[in-house]
Design an enzyme around this catalytic site. Structure first.
Site, PDB file in Angstrom:
ATOM      1  CG  ASP A 103      -1.816   1.251   1.276  1.00 13.35           C
ATOM      2  OD1 ASP A 103      -2.332   1.646   0.213  1.00 13.35           O
ATOM      3  OD2 ASP A 103      -1.993   1.841   2.354  1.00 13.35           O
ATOM      4  CB  SER A 104       0.216   4.675  -1.065  1.00 11.42           C
ATOM      5  OG  SER A 104      -1.038   4.902  -0.434  1.00 11.42           O
TER       6      SER A 104
ATOM      7  CB  THR B 179      -4.795   5.082  -5.553  1.00  9.29           C
ATOM      8  OG1 THR B 179      -5.634   5.884  -4.716  1.00  9.29           O
ATOM      9  CG2 THR B 179      -4.260   5.942  -6.684  1.00  9.29           C
TER      10      THR B 179
ATOM     11  CB  CYS C  47      -3.181   0.712  -2.503  1.00 13.72           C
ATOM     12  SG  CYS C  47      -3.122   2.407  -3.114  1.00 13.72           S
TER      13      CYS C  47
ATOM     14  CG  HIS D  48      -4.330   5.362   4.270  1.00 10.05           C
ATOM     15  ND1 HIS D  48      -3.875   4.808   3.103  1.00 10.05           N
ATOM     16  CD2 HIS D  48      -3.212   5.755   4.945  1.00 10.05           C
ATOM     17  CE1 HIS D  48      -2.548   4.870   3.072  1.00 10.05           C
ATOM     18  NE2 HIS D  48      -2.126   5.435   4.180  1.00 10.05           N
TER      19      HIS D  48
ATOM     20  CE1 TYR E  96       2.539   4.857  -3.619  1.00  7.91           C
ATOM     21  CE2 TYR E  96       1.236   3.039  -4.461  1.00  7.91           C
ATOM     22  CZ  TYR E  96       2.414   3.512  -3.932  1.00  7.91           C
ATOM     23  OH  TYR E  96       3.451   2.649  -3.717  1.00  7.91           O
TER      24      TYR E  96
ATOM     25  CB  CYS F  55      -8.836   5.492   0.631  1.00 12.09           C
ATOM     26  SG  CYS F  55      -7.112   5.658   1.155  1.00 12.09           S
TER      27      CYS F  55
END
EC number: 5.1.1.3
Length: 258
Positions: free
Chosen positions: A11-12, A76, A74, A185, A43, A183
């Site tokens: 993941d970013s 994105t 992720c 997160h 990202y 997302c």
């Protein structure tokens, strides 16, 4: 079918640990390697070509660690790069996309909200998905600044709460009854979000669906770990402090350059 190699996830940053947690709960005997590419977060503000390049970099790192399956934890990276990853590598990939379908199918008001990154909402894959649901009003909101605050360890800050109110209040006024978190997160913001949303609005994220799909792919294509000692590795390319905190300091974290 057995395969003792690890599942790789990237993941970013730290957000994909929300996906890792669901996979670990469902498949506790599987070894896992998690890459937190926090140096390049978020990202969602990068170009498609940049996202593809970062996804290739992360994939090759995980393949060098003998990953048997890669979870693109992720939204994105999934919506912008998974097609290219699948074309380039033989290993199975599992992506994470905003869970529009269950929200649309269960909405009574026929109005749903989605909070996601710019990279996800602008992606071809996401816009194809939206076109399938012409009878539902989908209110899209880019979560500007949210990933940065989470990566900085400020998910419970007053600034975060004010940002979320700015993004969610128009959705509440528009009569949404489902909020889709687009997302990986954002599940860490659910306690804050619940303080803002009326109790009848349901929150959906993709973690459990990704875990179930991981189980299916292991069963049908890859094989399960039968080793008695599964191992877990977390790697980050920035200060591991926030990643360690989000994992309740339960796992060692290595800072590596990747």
């Amino acid at each position: 079918m057995t395969n003792n190699n690890p599942i790789g996830l990237f993941d970013s940053g730290i957000g994909g640990t929300s996906i890792w947690t669901k996979i670990h709960q469902l498949l506790p005997n599987e070894s896992t390697i998690y890459l937190a590419d926090s140096k390049n977060a978020p990202y969602g503000q990068k170009s498609k070509d940049e996202i593809i390049a970062l996804s290739i970099k992360n994939t090759e790192y995980l393949l060098n660690q003998n990953s048997k399956l890669i979870v693109v934890a992720c939204n994105t990276a999934t919506t912008n790069a998974i097609k290219e990853l699948r074309a380039k590598y033989d290993v199975p990939f599992i992506g994470i996309e905003p869970a529009l379908k269950p929200a649309v199918n269960n909405s009574e008001t026929q109005v749903i909200g989605i909070l996601a990154t710019k990279g996800t909402l602008n992606s071809e894959l996401f816009n194809k998905a939206v076109k399938l649901y012409q009878d539902t009003t989908i209110i899209e909101q880019i979560g500007y600044g949210l990933v940065q605050l989470i990566e900085n360890g400020d998910m419970n800050s007053p600034e975060m709460f004010e940002l979320l109110k700015t993004y969610l209040n128009p959705m509440i006024k528009a009569n949404i009854d489902y909020l889709v978190l687009g997302c990986s997160h954002y599940p860490y913001l659910i306690p804050q979000i619940k303080k803002i949303l009326p109790p009848h609005i349901k929150i959906i994220d993709s973690g459990e669906a990704v875990a179930r799909q991981t189980h299916t792919i292991l069963k049908e294509k890859v094989g399960f770990n039968v080793s008695e000692k599964p191992h877990t590795a977390f790697y980050t390319n920035t200060d591991p402090k926030v990643l360690s905190e989000i994992l309740n300091h339960e796992y060692p974290i290595e800072e590596r350059d990747f």
